[in-house]
Design an enzyme around this catalytic site. Sequence first.
Site, PDB file in Angstrom:
ATOM      1  N   LYS A 280       6.646 -19.411   2.063  1.00  0.00           N
ATOM      2  CA  LYS A 280       7.766 -17.977   0.946  1.00  0.00           C
ATOM      3  C   LYS A 280       8.922 -19.079   0.334  1.00  0.00           C
ATOM      4  CE  LYS A 280       8.057 -12.752   0.042  1.00  0.00           C
ATOM      5  NZ  LYS A 280       7.815 -11.836   1.093  1.00  0.00           N
ATOM      6  N   GLU A 363       1.334   3.069   6.628  1.00  0.00           N
ATOM      7  CA  GLU A 363       2.394   4.524   6.467  1.00  0.00           C
ATOM      8  C   GLU A 363       2.129   5.564   7.556  1.00  0.00           C
ATOM      9  OE1 GLU A 363       1.580   2.030   4.061  1.00  0.00           O
ATOM     10  OE2 GLU A 363       3.596   2.239   3.101  1.00  0.00           O
ATOM     11  N   ARG A 391       0.372   7.347   0.827  1.00  0.00           N
ATOM     12  CA  ARG A 391      -0.279   6.920   1.967  1.00  0.00           C
ATOM     13  C   ARG A 391      -0.750   7.238   3.178  1.00  0.00           C
ATOM     14  NH1 ARG A 391      -1.777   1.156   1.363  1.00  0.00           N
ATOM     15  NH2 ARG A 391      -2.518   1.286  -0.946  1.00  0.00           N
TER      16      ARG A 391
END
Length: 650
Positions: A280, A363, A391
Site C-alpha cells: 500500500k 458490519e 449492512r
Amino acid sequence: MALLDDIHDPRDVKRLGRGALPQLADELRAEVVRACSMAGGHLASSLGAVELTVALHYLFDSSRDRIVWDVGHQTYGHKILTGRRDRIATIRKDGGLAGFTSTHESEHDALTVGHASTSLAASLGMALSRDARGDDYDIVAVIGDGALTGGMALAALNQIGHVKPRMTIILNDNEMSISENVGALTHYLGTVQVQRWFQQAEKGSKEALSGVWEPLADIGSRAKKAARRFLDPASNNPFHAMGVRYVGPIDGHNIAQLLYYLEHIKRLDGPTMLHIVTRKGKGYEVAENDPITWHGASTFDPEHPVAKGKAYSWSNAFGDAASAMADADDRVWVITPAMREGSGLVDYSRRHGDRFIDVGIAEDVAVTVGAGLALRHEKPIVAIYSSFLQRGFDQVVHDVSLENLDVIFAIDRAGLVGGDGATHQGIYDMSYLRAIPNLAIGMPRNTQEMRAMLKAAFALGGPRAIRWPRGAVEPAEEVPFDAWPELTWGSWEVLKEGSEVTLLALGPTLGYALDVAGDDPRVGVVNARFVKPIDGDLLRVLARSQRALVTVEDHTVMGGLGSAVAEALTEFGASLPLRRLGVPDVTVPHGTPSKQHESLGYGPGGIRAALRSLGIEPATGPSDASVEGSDAAIGGGRAGGRSAVANAPK
Ligand code: HTL
C-alpha cells in the site's frame, strides 16, 4: 510524461510495447500523486494498484470486458488511463469525478461502488448473464484482502466455487484494510507467502522472466509449467477447497509476472484466483511508510508531503467518551467493523485492547457480536458509520431489537459526508432505524450532549442509537463518567423562544437555524435532539403556541425528523402548517456539504425561503451567497457544527 501524454484511451496502452509498461506505470504513479496532492483522495490504495492497472489495461478491453474493482477507491490510475486524466484533479469535488468507480461516469467502470465486498457477487451475476447469452467477454474482479473479510465476498466466493463461471479474481493483498487487516484468513494469506512452493514459483518466474520479455516468446512450454502449477491441488488452500482455482502469491508490482499469469489464467475455464502481493502506498515514501495516514489524504505538497493535522472531531469526542465509559465500567466493549481510525478509536484500542474488537469489514458481524455480548450482560457499543450500518440492518432488527438488548450504536458520519459521495452518505439511518421497535435515537449538538446521551443510554439500557456528523467539534473538559451531565432521553431543548414560527433542527442544521433566526422575536429554535421518542409534550405546546413549524435535518425528509413530527402532529389532530426541509428523494453525489445543503433546500437560504413562504421576512443575517462554499459556516460555531475539510476521505 512522455508516455502518459499519448494515452487518451486504454487502446493506447495496448499499442505500447511490453517493455514500455514499467515506464508507463512510473508515470501513472506520479500522476496519481499529483492528482491526490491537488484534490485529496485515496492515495495509498491507488498507488499500490498501479502496476496491476497497467497490466489489466494492456491485456483486457475495459469497454467490453468487465473489470470489477471492489470498493473502487484504488482506481485513480484506472481513471487516468480511461480518458479521465484531464479531470482527475476534480476527483471527489463538486461536479468532479467520483472517488470510486461509477457506471454513470464511464463505460470503463463496470460497477457503481464505494462499499466493500460487492465485486464477487456482482461479477458472478455478470458471468451468469454472459454465459446465458453466449457472449465471450472476460470478467476480472479485483478485491483487496480487507474487502475479502466481508461476509458478502466470502458468500459470493462460495457460490462462484459452486457455479464455476469463467472469471479471474485478483486478490490484491497488501496486508492492510484501512488499518492492519484482521481475521484468520489474513493470517493464512500471510503464511502462504513463505510456503516452499511459492519460493519455487518465485524462482521459476525470475528465471522465466529474466531478460525482461523474451520468455513470453516461449509461451508454449511455460504455459505447460504454469498449468502444472494451476493444477497443483494445493489441497490445504481454502480457496481451492471452495472450488476456486488458486494461483500465487506473485509480486503485484512486477508487470512481467502479472502479464504472464493473467494471460494464462485468461484462457482457463472456471474461476481462478490470482493472489498478488502489493504494498500500500508503493513508490511514494511517506505513503509506503505510513499507509494508514495516507490511505485517505487531504491535499498536500507533493514535493514535501506532510499529512495535514486534523481538528478535534466528533469521532475523537466519541473515542474519548468510550474510554471514559470503559474506565468506569469493565463491562463496556467497543466493536468496530474495520474503522478504528475513522471512528476515533485508536486511543481506546490502546487503552482498552481487551475490550476492543475489530471484526473486519463485516458490519453484520459487528452488530451480532454486540448482541452476543449483551446477552451475556456486557455493555457493547457498536461504533459504526451511518452508511455502513445499512449492512447490519437485519441484525439490528433480528438480533438486537427483538431481544431489546442493551446495545449502543455509536453512529458516525451521519449526514452528507463530502468527497466520498453517494455511496457513503449517512442520510438514511433515522428513517430505517425509527421503524424498529425498542430502538431509540438521538443526535447531540456538542460534546457535552454526546456524553449526556451516552450516559442516559447506558443507564436506560435497550438498543439506543446516537448519531453525529463527520467533522470537527469543540472538545469538552475531560471529566470522569460519573461527572458527565444528565439528560432525560426524549427531551427536546428550547434554544430560542419565538412568537410565530419555530424551527426544529438537530445536529449541524441547528447552526443554520440559529443563524437564520438571529434575534428575530418571531422565530424560535428547538434542539430536536431525539427523533425517537420525540418530545411529545413540547411539540404539543408548540403546536398550540406557534403559527407554523419548520423541521430542518441533514437526512432524508422521508422517515427522518420531519416525518416524526408530521406523524405526531397528525396524531394530536394539530393542523398548523409544517414545512419539512432535508434531503429530498434523490441520490446525492460527492461535493461540499454546505453547498449541497443549500442546493437541496435545507441550508440557510432554504430556511429563509421556508420562513418567507410562511409570511415571515427573515431578519438580515449572512447572505445566502456568503454561506455557500464555506463549510465553516455549518453550525456557525453556535451549535457545535462541523468545519473540517470536506473533501478528505474517511
Ligand atoms: N465498510 C464497507 C461495507 N465498505 C467500506 N468501503 C468501508 C467499510 C470503509 N473502507 C473503505 S476502504 C476500506 C474500508 C474498510 C479498506 C479496504 O481494504 P482493502 O483495500 O484491503 O480491500 P486497500 O485499502 O487497498 O488495502 C472506504 O470506504 C473507501
